[in-house]
Design an enzyme around this catalytic site. Structure first.
Site, PDB file in Angstrom:
ATOM      1  N   CYS A 141      -3.129  11.211   1.801  1.00 15.43           N
ATOM      2  CA  CYS A 141      -2.457   9.939   1.458  1.00 15.43           C
ATOM      3  C   CYS A 141      -1.069  10.196   0.884  1.00 15.43           C
ATOM      4  O   CYS A 141      -0.068   9.885   1.527  1.00 15.43           O
ATOM      5  CB  CYS A 141      -3.305   9.166   0.452  1.00 15.43           C
ATOM      6  N   LYS A 152      -2.913  24.034 -13.059  1.00 18.23           N
ATOM      7  CA  LYS A 152      -3.275  22.672 -13.468  1.00 18.23           C
ATOM      8  C   LYS A 152      -3.464  22.560 -14.989  1.00 18.23           C
ATOM      9  O   LYS A 152      -3.920  21.520 -15.480  1.00 18.23           O
ATOM     10  CB  LYS A 152      -4.568  22.240 -12.771  1.00 18.23           C
ATOM     11  N   HIS A 202       5.775   6.768 -25.499  1.00 20.33           N
ATOM     12  CA  HIS A 202       6.665   5.603 -25.430  1.00 20.33           C
ATOM     13  C   HIS A 202       5.985   4.528 -24.559  1.00 20.33           C
ATOM     14  O   HIS A 202       5.459   4.856 -23.490  1.00 20.33           O
ATOM     15  CB  HIS A 202       8.000   6.032 -24.813  1.00 20.33           C
ATOM     16  N   LYS A 218       0.838  -1.208   0.000  1.00 23.32           N
ATOM     17  CA  LYS A 218       0.000   0.000   0.000  1.00 23.32           C
ATOM     18  C   LYS A 218       0.875   1.262   0.000  1.00 23.32           C
ATOM     19  O   LYS A 218       0.646   2.219  -0.745  1.00 23.32           O
ATOM     20  CB  LYS A 218      -0.901  -0.027   1.238  1.00 23.32           C
TER      21      LYS A 218
HETATM   22  N1  SAJ Z   1      -1.594  15.110  -8.440  1.00 17.20           N
HETATM   23  C1  SAJ Z   1      -0.660  15.757  -9.242  1.00 17.20           C
HETATM   24  N2  SAJ Z   1      -0.364  15.219 -10.461  1.00 17.20           N
HETATM   25  C2  SAJ Z   1      -0.953  14.074 -10.911  1.00 17.20           C
HETATM   26  C3  SAJ Z   1      -1.886  13.424 -10.099  1.00 17.20           C
HETATM   27  C4  SAJ Z   1      -2.191  13.960  -8.853  1.00 17.20           C
HETATM   28  O1  SAJ Z   1      -0.109  16.787  -8.877  1.00 17.20           O
HETATM   29  O2  SAJ Z   1      -0.650  13.664 -12.038  1.00 17.20           O
HETATM   30  C5  SAJ Z   1      -1.934  15.654  -7.122  1.00 17.20           C
HETATM   31  C6  SAJ Z   1      -3.428  15.949  -6.936  1.00 17.20           C
HETATM   32  O3  SAJ Z   1      -3.756  17.208  -7.470  1.00 17.20           O
HETATM   33  C7  SAJ Z   1      -3.574  15.864  -5.432  1.00 17.20           C
HETATM   34  C8  SAJ Z   1      -2.562  14.794  -5.042  1.00 17.20           C
HETATM   35  O4  SAJ Z   1      -1.687  14.646  -6.152  1.00 17.20           O
HETATM   36  O5  SAJ Z   1      -3.190  17.085  -4.818  1.00 17.20           O
HETATM   37  C9  SAJ Z   1      -3.176  13.444  -4.693  1.00 17.20           C
HETATM   38  O6  SAJ Z   1      -4.211  13.119  -5.603  1.00 17.20           O
HETATM   39  P1  SAJ Z   1      -4.383  11.658  -6.258  1.00 17.20           P
HETATM   40  O7  SAJ Z   1      -5.607  11.702  -7.102  1.00 17.20           O
HETATM   41  O8  SAJ Z   1      -3.134  11.240  -6.896  1.00 17.20           O
HETATM   42  O9  SAJ Z   1      -4.532  10.672  -5.030  1.00 17.20           O
HETATM   43  P2  SAJ Z   1      -5.466  10.597  -3.711  1.00 17.20           P
HETATM   44  O10 SAJ Z   1      -4.647  11.082  -2.555  1.00 17.20           O
HETATM   45  O11 SAJ Z   1      -6.795  11.197  -3.901  1.00 17.20           O
HETATM   46  O12 SAJ Z   1      -5.658   9.001  -3.629  1.00 17.20           O
HETATM   47  C10 SAJ Z   1      -4.502   8.162  -3.556  1.00 17.20           C
HETATM   48  C11 SAJ Z   1      -4.683   7.024  -4.576  1.00 17.20           C
HETATM   49  N3  SAJ Z   1      -3.456   6.264  -4.699  1.00 17.20           N
HETATM   50  C12 SAJ Z   1      -2.967   5.860  -5.912  1.00 17.20           C
HETATM   51  O13 SAJ Z   1      -3.497   6.159  -6.959  1.00 17.20           O
HETATM   52  C13 SAJ Z   1      -1.729   5.023  -5.894  1.00 17.20           C
HETATM   53  C14 SAJ Z   1      -5.835   6.129  -4.129  1.00 17.20           C
HETATM   54  O14 SAJ Z   1      -5.957   5.002  -5.001  1.00 17.20           O
HETATM   55  C15 SAJ Z   1      -5.582   5.647  -2.686  1.00 17.20           C
HETATM   56  O15 SAJ Z   1      -6.622   4.801  -2.219  1.00 17.20           O
HETATM   57  C16 SAJ Z   1      -5.523   6.881  -1.801  1.00 17.20           C
HETATM   58  O16 SAJ Z   1      -4.399   7.664  -2.228  1.00 17.20           O
HETATM   59  C17 SAJ Z   1      -5.364   6.433  -0.355  1.00 17.20           C
HETATM   60  O17 SAJ Z   1      -6.346   6.405   0.382  1.00 17.20           O
HETATM   61  O18 SAJ Z   1      -4.258   6.017   0.007  1.00 17.20           O
END
Ligand code: SAJ
Length: 416
Positions: free
Chosen positions: A257, A398, A241, A203
């Protein structure tokens, strides 16, 4: 089977509702009396598509019962928070421990306990298990014990709860079987078994991988800016790629998270550098935004800045560790409070943050910073915004706006 779900937050409540919908008799317990009372009154405190209807329906049919204290059940599913101690860079396991103690009081031979909360490697075996065994029953002999981390994405929880694969970390084979019996009632994805510590580790490395990948994207964006090229176009082309998959740069990584799980992973290790550095890169993106604002405004003091978005990501109402709030705080600090920062968010409800209606946030702004990719912001009308603002710069962190359309309204759009 009766299932008692402990902790009715953004994971526990949907899990309880989905289990009830699958035909199990579910007892939902939350330590907060106000959460329990509002659920009984039909108010759902977690903003997640489809959740309110599902929860209300399950409570009405009696398949989900909100209980005033932890109740005996065949299976206990633990979804309590593990808050992060910012100074010590460690999780606070007190809710997990408290929950184990309360389950120990009602645990019966033949029951199963499943810990879903995100915890550092070794917690199930070294912390959770001994507290449960204070009941006099032994894990793996008298009761089943497994760690099965949740992996659902806020905003898409109900779908992902059913469709995602699950990693099931049992303390023995029989514990894995007991957890499989629970999850196969509602999960369509694959159920993969391992030991509890590996499940905890998996995880954490999933979220750490994502955080590190985003940090790489953020560095790519900074380098691309030095070459005066568009990082998003470059990343899109690079991702063509078959073995490259770079995520999107942005104003930082928020939520409960990604910004904290990497610390859970490295807390006991003296051998890591990359993971901590990635965290620093992502945390410093707000400073990068501020430097860009400073440069384009020719100084920050005395300016008026509209921040659109304080949720940590698009289309959620959760402002925990939000880049928008961090930006606001750091702008105040950088100027010793000599700045007028106006926050607007169409999803977040908060009495303390002094959130403004969109028009108030924009009226007279020297610059508008779009921090969260809410779908609503794609509908913003550039002409109306240009009329309200004093300045003409929109910082689209964004990259979600159609820059040509906004520029034809007389605005300059800058991006990360
Ligand atoms: N973000 C970026 N660039 C990206 C993707 C996201 O800057 O390309 C930022 C978002 O804007 C946000 C942060 O990252 O601020 C987190 O957003 P997220 O959508 O990546 O993730 P969370 O925190 O909402 O959910 C994550 C997920 N983990 C993965 O995809 C590996 C989710 O599946 C988990 O269940 C969750 O953490 C958790 O509970 O751990």
């Amino acid at each position: 089977m009766t299932v008692c779900v402990h902790g009715l937050g953004y994971i526990g409540l949907p899990t309880a509702a989905v289990l009830a919908d699958a035909g199990e008799a579910v007892l939902g317990y939350d330590a907060s009396q106000s959460v329990r009372e509002s659920l009984i009154d039909g108010t759902v405190h977690v903003d997640e598509p489809g959740l309110t209807d599902l929860v209300k329906r399950q409570i009405e049919t009696g398949d989900l019962t909100i209980v005033p204290e932890p109740a005996p059940a065949n299976v206990h599913v633990v979804c309590v928070p593990t808050p992060f101690d910012e100074d010590r860079k460690e999780p606070d396991l007190e809710y997990v421990k408290q929950c184990a103690r309360s389950i120990a009081e009602i645990l019966r031979p033949g029951d199963a306990v499943v810990l879903e909360s995100t915890v550092p490697p070794g917690t199930t075996t070294n912390v959770f298990r001994p507290l449960l065994e204070s009941s006099g029953l032994l894990a793996g002999e008298d009761f089943a014990l497994a760690h099965c981390p949740e992996t659902v994405l806020p905003g898409n929880i109900l779908t992902e709860l059913k469709q995602n694969d699950r990693v099931i970390g049992g303390v023995d084979a029989a514990s894995c079987d007991a957890a499989i019996a629970l999850y196969e009632t509602f999960v369509a994805g694959d159920l993969r078994t391992t030991d509890a510590t590996t499940a905890e580790f998996v995880k954490l490395i999933q979220n750490t991988f994502r955080d590190t990948n985003i940090a790489f994207a953020n560095e790519v964006a900074k380098i691309a800016a030095e070459h005066e090229i568009d990082s998003r176009t470059a990343i899109e082309l690079a991702n063509e790629h078959p073995r490259v998959d770079i995520l999107d740069p942005g104003p930082g990584v928020g939520g409960h998270c990604l910004p904290v799980d990497p610390w859970f992973l490295v807390q006991q290790s003296t051998r890591t550098e990359l993971i901590e550095t990635a965290r620093q890169v992502n945390d410093s993106m707000v400073d990068y935004v501020i430097d860009e604002l400073d440069e384009c405004l020719g100084g920050l003091a005395g300016r008026q800045i509209a921040i659109l978005g304080v949720a940590y990501k698009g289309d959620v109402d959760d402002a925990r560790r939000s880049p928008g709030l961090d930006l606001s705080r750091k702008l105040q600090r950088r100027t010793d409070g000599r700045i007028d920062v106006r926050l607007h968010d169409p999803h977040v409800v908060d009495q303390v943050l002094n959130l403004q209606p969109l028009d108030n946030a924009l009226d007279g702004a020297d610059v508008t910073v779009l921090v969260t990719d809410h779908s609503d912001f794609a509908e913003l009308r550039p002409v109306e915004i240009a009329e309200r603002m004093d300045g003409h710069v929109v910082f689209d962190t964004k990259a979600m706006l159609n820059a040509a359309e906004w520029e034809s309204a007389g605005l300059e759009v800058i991006k990360i």
